[in-house]
Design a protein around this motif. Sequence first.
Motif, PDB file in Angstrom:
ATOM      1  N   ALA A  28      10.221   4.773  -6.934  1.00 24.83           N
ATOM      2  CA  ALA A  28       9.610   5.143  -5.535  1.00 24.83           C
ATOM      3  C   ALA A  28      10.489   3.783  -4.418  1.00 24.83           C
ATOM      4  O   ALA A  28      10.218   4.049  -3.388  1.00 24.83           O
ATOM      5  CB  ALA A  28       7.824   4.996  -5.699  1.00 24.83           C
ATOM      6  N   VAL A  29      10.384   2.626  -5.711  1.00 27.28           N
ATOM      7  CA  VAL A  29      11.110   1.235  -4.364  1.00 27.28           C
ATOM      8  C   VAL A  29      12.258   2.225  -3.527  1.00 27.28           C
ATOM      9  O   VAL A  29      12.492   1.766  -2.723  1.00 27.28           O
ATOM     10  CB  VAL A  29      11.545   0.089  -5.028  1.00 27.28           C
ATOM     11  N   LYS A  30      13.495   2.278  -4.342  1.00 20.70           N
ATOM     12  CA  LYS A  30      14.615   3.159  -3.965  1.00 20.70           C
ATOM     13  C   LYS A  30      14.570   3.798  -3.062  1.00 20.70           C
ATOM     14  O   LYS A  30      14.884   3.871  -1.902  1.00 20.70           O
ATOM     15  CB  LYS A  30      15.630   3.615  -5.042  1.00 20.70           C
ATOM     16  N   GLY A  31      13.071   4.613  -2.799  1.00 23.92           N
ATOM     17  CA  GLY A  31      13.187   5.940  -2.107  1.00 23.92           C
ATOM     18  C   GLY A  31      12.702   5.605  -1.308  1.00 23.92           C
ATOM     19  O   GLY A  31      13.270   5.945   0.237  1.00 23.92           O
ATOM     20  N   ILE A  32      11.885   4.067  -0.863  1.00 26.72           N
ATOM     21  CA  ILE A  32      11.400   3.301   0.306  1.00 26.72           C
ATOM     22  C   ILE A  32      12.126   3.205   1.251  1.00 26.72           C
ATOM     23  O   ILE A  32      12.648   3.248   2.163  1.00 26.72           O
ATOM     24  CB  ILE A  32      10.363   3.483  -0.015  1.00 26.72           C
TER      25      ILE A  32
ATOM     26  N   LYS B  77       0.848  -0.917  -0.154  1.00 27.49           N
ATOM     27  CA  LYS B  77       0.354   0.191  -0.087  1.00 27.49           C
ATOM     28  C   LYS B  77       0.543   1.376   0.363  1.00 27.49           C
ATOM     29  O   LYS B  77       0.538   2.737  -0.415  1.00 27.49           O
ATOM     30  CB  LYS B  77      -0.617  -0.095   1.467  1.00 27.49           C
ATOM     31  N   LEU B  78       1.855   1.271   0.751  1.00 26.17           N
ATOM     32  CA  LEU B  78       2.101   2.248   0.305  1.00 26.17           C
ATOM     33  C   LEU B  78       3.563   2.691  -0.674  1.00 26.17           C
ATOM     34  O   LEU B  78       3.307   3.990  -0.814  1.00 26.17           O
ATOM     35  CB  LEU B  78       3.285   2.397   1.936  1.00 26.17           C
ATOM     36  N   LEU B  79       3.770   1.426  -1.281  1.00 26.67           N
ATOM     37  CA  LEU B  79       4.238   1.569  -2.465  1.00 26.67           C
ATOM     38  C   LEU B  79       3.682   2.198  -3.522  1.00 26.67           C
ATOM     39  O   LEU B  79       3.754   2.974  -4.927  1.00 26.67           O
ATOM     40  CB  LEU B  79       4.834  -0.186  -3.147  1.00 26.67           C
ATOM     41  N   GLU B  80       2.372   1.451  -3.620  1.00 17.29           N
ATOM     42  CA  GLU B  80       1.401   2.304  -4.642  1.00 17.29           C
ATOM     43  C   GLU B  80       0.602   3.986  -4.294  1.00 17.29           C
ATOM     44  O   GLU B  80       0.798   4.325  -4.962  1.00 17.29           O
ATOM     45  CB  GLU B  80      -0.303   1.452  -4.155  1.00 17.29           C
ATOM     46  N   ASP B  81       1.168   4.266  -2.933  1.00 18.92           N
ATOM     47  CA  ASP B  81       0.388   5.206  -2.291  1.00 18.92           C
ATOM     48  C   ASP B  81       2.087   6.458  -3.004  1.00 18.92           C
ATOM     49  O   ASP B  81       1.724   7.324  -3.582  1.00 18.92           O
ATOM     50  CB  ASP B  81       0.598   5.932  -1.709  1.00 18.92           C
ATOM     51  N   GLU B  82       3.275   5.767  -2.674  1.00 21.32           N
ATOM     52  CA  GLU B  82       4.442   6.705  -3.114  1.00 21.32           C
ATOM     53  C   GLU B  82       4.474   6.477  -4.576  1.00 21.32           C
ATOM     54  O   GLU B  82       4.653   8.029  -5.291  1.00 21.32           O
ATOM     55  CB  GLU B  82       5.674   6.227  -2.952  1.00 21.32           C
ATOM     56  N   VAL B  83       3.957   5.726  -5.591  1.00 24.23           N
ATOM     57  CA  VAL B  83       4.056   5.566  -6.992  1.00 24.23           C
ATOM     58  C   VAL B  83       3.034   7.056  -7.657  1.00 24.23           C
ATOM     59  O   VAL B  83       3.018   7.941  -8.133  1.00 24.23           O
ATOM     60  CB  VAL B  83       3.782   4.730  -7.652  1.00 24.23           C
ATOM     61  N   ASN B  84       1.626   6.213  -6.875  1.00 24.49           N
ATOM     62  CA  ASN B  84       0.994   7.333  -7.220  1.00 24.49           C
ATOM     63  C   ASN B  84       0.398   9.160  -7.060  1.00 24.49           C
ATOM     64  O   ASN B  84       0.954  10.495  -7.682  1.00 24.49           O
ATOM     65  CB  ASN B  84      -0.651   7.419  -6.592  1.00 24.49           C
ATOM     66  N   THR B  85       1.745   9.379  -6.148  1.00 23.72           N
ATOM     67  CA  THR B  85       1.860  11.111  -5.362  1.00 23.72           C
ATOM     68  C   THR B  85       2.310  11.261  -5.799  1.00 23.72           C
ATOM     69  O   THR B  85       2.936  12.742  -6.429  1.00 23.72           O
ATOM     70  CB  THR B  85       2.599  10.474  -4.113  1.00 23.72           C
ATOM     71  N   ARG B  86       4.015  10.746  -6.811  1.00 26.96           N
ATOM     72  CA  ARG B  86       4.762  11.125  -8.003  1.00 26.96           C
ATOM     73  C   ARG B  86       4.085  11.021  -8.816  1.00 26.96           C
ATOM     74  O   ARG B  86       5.023  12.574  -9.593  1.00 26.96           O
ATOM     75  CB  ARG B  86       6.228  10.390  -7.699  1.00 26.96           C
ATOM     76  N   LYS B  87       4.133  10.362  -9.239  1.00 28.91           N
ATOM     77  CA  LYS B  87       2.729  11.058 -10.601  1.00 28.91           C
ATOM     78  C   LYS B  87       1.978  11.838 -10.571  1.00 28.91           C
ATOM     79  O   LYS B  87       1.829  13.211 -11.517  1.00 28.91           O
ATOM     80  CB  LYS B  87       1.766   9.843 -11.055  1.00 28.91           C
ATOM     81  N   HIS B  88       1.614  11.902  -9.601  1.00 27.72           N
ATOM     82  CA  HIS B  88      -0.165  13.635  -9.035  1.00 27.72           C
ATOM     83  C   HIS B  88       1.351  14.604  -9.033  1.00 27.72           C
ATOM     84  O   HIS B  88       0.517  15.552 -10.089  1.00 27.72           O
ATOM     85  CB  HIS B  88      -0.304  12.999  -7.951  1.00 27.72           C
ATOM     86  N   ASN B  89       2.386  14.902  -8.222  1.00 28.67           N
ATOM     87  CA  ASN B  89       3.642  15.955  -8.592  1.00 28.67           C
ATOM     88  C   ASN B  89       4.309  16.211  -9.950  1.00 28.67           C
ATOM     89  O   ASN B  89       4.340  17.747 -10.195  1.00 28.67           O
ATOM     90  CB  ASN B  89       4.512  15.658  -7.690  1.00 28.67           C
ATOM     91  N   LEU B  90       4.087  15.422 -10.910  1.00 25.40           N
ATOM     92  CA  LEU B  90       4.983  15.402 -11.896  1.00 25.40           C
ATOM     93  C   LEU B  90       3.637  15.775 -12.447  1.00 25.40           C
ATOM     94  O   LEU B  90       4.212  17.382 -13.316  1.00 25.40           O
ATOM     95  CB  LEU B  90       5.560  13.962 -12.292  1.00 25.40           C
ATOM     96  N   VAL B  91       2.580  15.794 -12.979  1.00 18.34           N
ATOM     97  CA  VAL B  91       1.616  15.922 -14.261  1.00 18.34           C
ATOM     98  C   VAL B  91       1.313  17.192 -13.722  1.00 18.34           C
ATOM     99  O   VAL B  91       0.706  18.420 -13.959  1.00 18.34           O
ATOM    100  CB  VAL B  91       0.286  14.391 -13.788  1.00 18.34           C
ATOM    101  N   ASN B  92       0.545  17.103 -11.755  1.00 13.94           N
ATOM    102  CA  ASN B  92      -0.323  19.436 -11.875  1.00 13.94           C
ATOM    103  C   ASN B  92       1.181  19.818 -11.070  1.00 13.94           C
ATOM    104  O   ASN B  92       0.333  21.247 -11.141  1.00 13.94           O
ATOM    105  CB  ASN B  92      -0.848  17.881 -10.714  1.00 13.94           C
ATOM    106  N   HIS B  93       2.097  19.370 -10.930  1.00 17.32           N
ATOM    107  CA  HIS B  93       3.163  20.913 -10.714  1.00 17.32           C
ATOM    108  C   HIS B  93       4.392  20.577 -11.593  1.00 17.32           C
ATOM    109  O   HIS B  93       4.014  21.940 -12.268  1.00 17.32           O
ATOM    110  CB  HIS B  93       3.809  20.541  -9.493  1.00 17.32           C
ATOM    111  N   GLN B  94       4.930  19.817 -12.094  1.00 15.62           N
ATOM    112  CA  GLN B  94       5.808  20.032 -12.539  1.00 15.62           C
ATOM    113  C   GLN B  94       5.651  20.396 -14.588  1.00 15.62           C
ATOM    114  O   GLN B  94       5.836  21.343 -14.854  1.00 15.62           O
ATOM    115  CB  GLN B  94       7.283  18.807 -12.613  1.00 15.62           C
ATOM    116  N   LEU B  95       5.073  19.517 -15.246  1.00 17.57           N
ATOM    117  CA  LEU B  95       4.286  19.551 -16.462  1.00 17.57           C
ATOM    118  C   LEU B  95       3.432  20.686 -16.686  1.00 17.57           C
ATOM    119  O   LEU B  95       3.221  21.258 -17.481  1.00 17.57           O
ATOM    120  CB  LEU B  95       3.817  17.857 -16.501  1.00 17.57           C
ATOM    121  N   ALA B  96       2.231  21.180 -14.918  1.00 21.05           N
ATOM    122  CA  ALA B  96       1.737  21.889 -15.298  1.00 21.05           C
ATOM    123  C   ALA B  96       2.305  23.515 -15.363  1.00 21.05           C
ATOM    124  O   ALA B  96       1.832  24.268 -16.348  1.00 21.05           O
ATOM    125  CB  ALA B  96       0.688  21.654 -13.486  1.00 21.05           C
ATOM    126  N   GLN B  97       3.183  23.665 -14.845  1.00 21.80           N
ATOM    127  CA  GLN B  97       4.488  25.147 -14.977  1.00 21.80           C
ATOM    128  C   GLN B  97       4.870  25.004 -15.976  1.00 21.80           C
ATOM    129  O   GLN B  97       5.160  25.991 -17.123  1.00 21.80           O
ATOM    130  CB  GLN B  97       5.036  24.573 -14.100  1.00 21.80           C
TER     131      GLN B  97
END
Length: 471
Positions: A348-352, A301-321
């Motif tokens: 994500a696995v490496k980060g965790i 579950k932690l890995l799933e959340d981490e992957v989703n968070t990374r994708k969200h940050n990329l799409v909604n912050h970095q790419l949106a800018q």
Amino acid sequence: MKSAVETLNPTRVRLTVEVPFEELKDSLDAAYKKINQQVTVKGFRKGKIPARVIDQRFGRGAVLEEAVNDALPKFYTEAVNEAAVNPLGQPDVDITELKDGETLAFTAEVDIRPAIEIPDYSGIEVTVDAVEVSDEDVEKSVEELRERFASTNPVERAAAEGDIVTIDLEAKVDGEVLEDGVASGVQYTIGSGELIDGIDEAVTGLEADGEATFTSELKGGSAEGKESEVTVKVTAVAARELPELDDDFAQMASEFDTLEELKADSRKRLENMKQYDQATQAQERVLDELLKLAEVPIPEKLLEDEVNTRKHNLVNHQLAQMGIDLAKYLEIQGKTEEEFDAETEEQAVKGIKTQFILDELVNREKLNVNQEELTEHLMRRAASSGMSPDQFAQAVVEGGQVPMLVGEVARGKALAVVVEAAKVTDSNGEVIDLEDDEDEAETVEGAVDGAADDADDADADTDKNADKNEA
């Protein structure tokens, strides 16, 4: 209260809890009080309705449900403490028995931090690039400084590569001028490649008031990707003149009196930069070797959340800018969505794993963080965020993120312990002693801190995912 813990796998447990009914008394009283404030019964003042009347009118079941919801977090926390586990996220709770006046029983399944055995890292060996500064490196550095002191003077001749031209642009698609396809007074250095394709060839050879038309595929704007007919008019041509490389230039561009002193300082600065790069390279490679040695189970579950968070940050912050979506980003990167997902999960696995191992090292080595270390780290974080230290500190305190910053500093110190224990050799076969030379030790410490910051930028999301729902 009785509780037992069952290990379902290395990262998940099930807690079984039995609670005598009398331990629900405080929560039952609170439930009656809450319902009293919410309902009205004719003949009774608000807040003064007897418990038996509430049971008759609204049902004992409603009271029990309210009481159990109030009491569960407390009983769950007691069970977690008794079992001595480190939960990650919210538990999945199932009430298995609720007998009025007798007992409450429930189970709670939750992900936990896995037990990690830190391997013997004293045998880690890595190779890094040697610190070598050539005469060509020094000349390039001085030339870049010289470029910064170049002057620009108008000329009455045809424009050539390296000149700065002032131009007006007009772009048409299908014979129509685009709303966002007109610009005036644009300054452009010929050969820089900073504008649209074909502009260099079009303006080269033109004098002031000269004009040319060419076709080019637009890279942005309302007609992105379409072929456009572009008209460019040169309104002015200016040449860049570089200062002579002599002692006068050294005095103008630096604190030094002679060109030789300036070059010597440039060599020293380049050596320091390469030492910093070498130290960063060392810690990255040491960390990679440490991760290979350690077995670290990853909570699903932690890995799933981490992957989703990374994708969200990329799409909604970095790419949106940047004004692009994920599909365009993947096209630019030349990746399929499957490849992107696989890379994101790998990161994500490496980060965790990095966070879990370094946290365990912090505990094992009993590493503490003092106020000075925390302040220095906060200053670096503030600088990278573009905020003032006071603004950043206020945001950290208000967001309750001080413990996270402390964790980042502690992990940096843990990584430094491993780097210092490793054998680091450069590409020339020379052993790099990271402790003997004071200047180099400071460089390494800064590089390790910076690398830990980079890891923590990723791991901060892991922290949030692990802690945001923690009971």
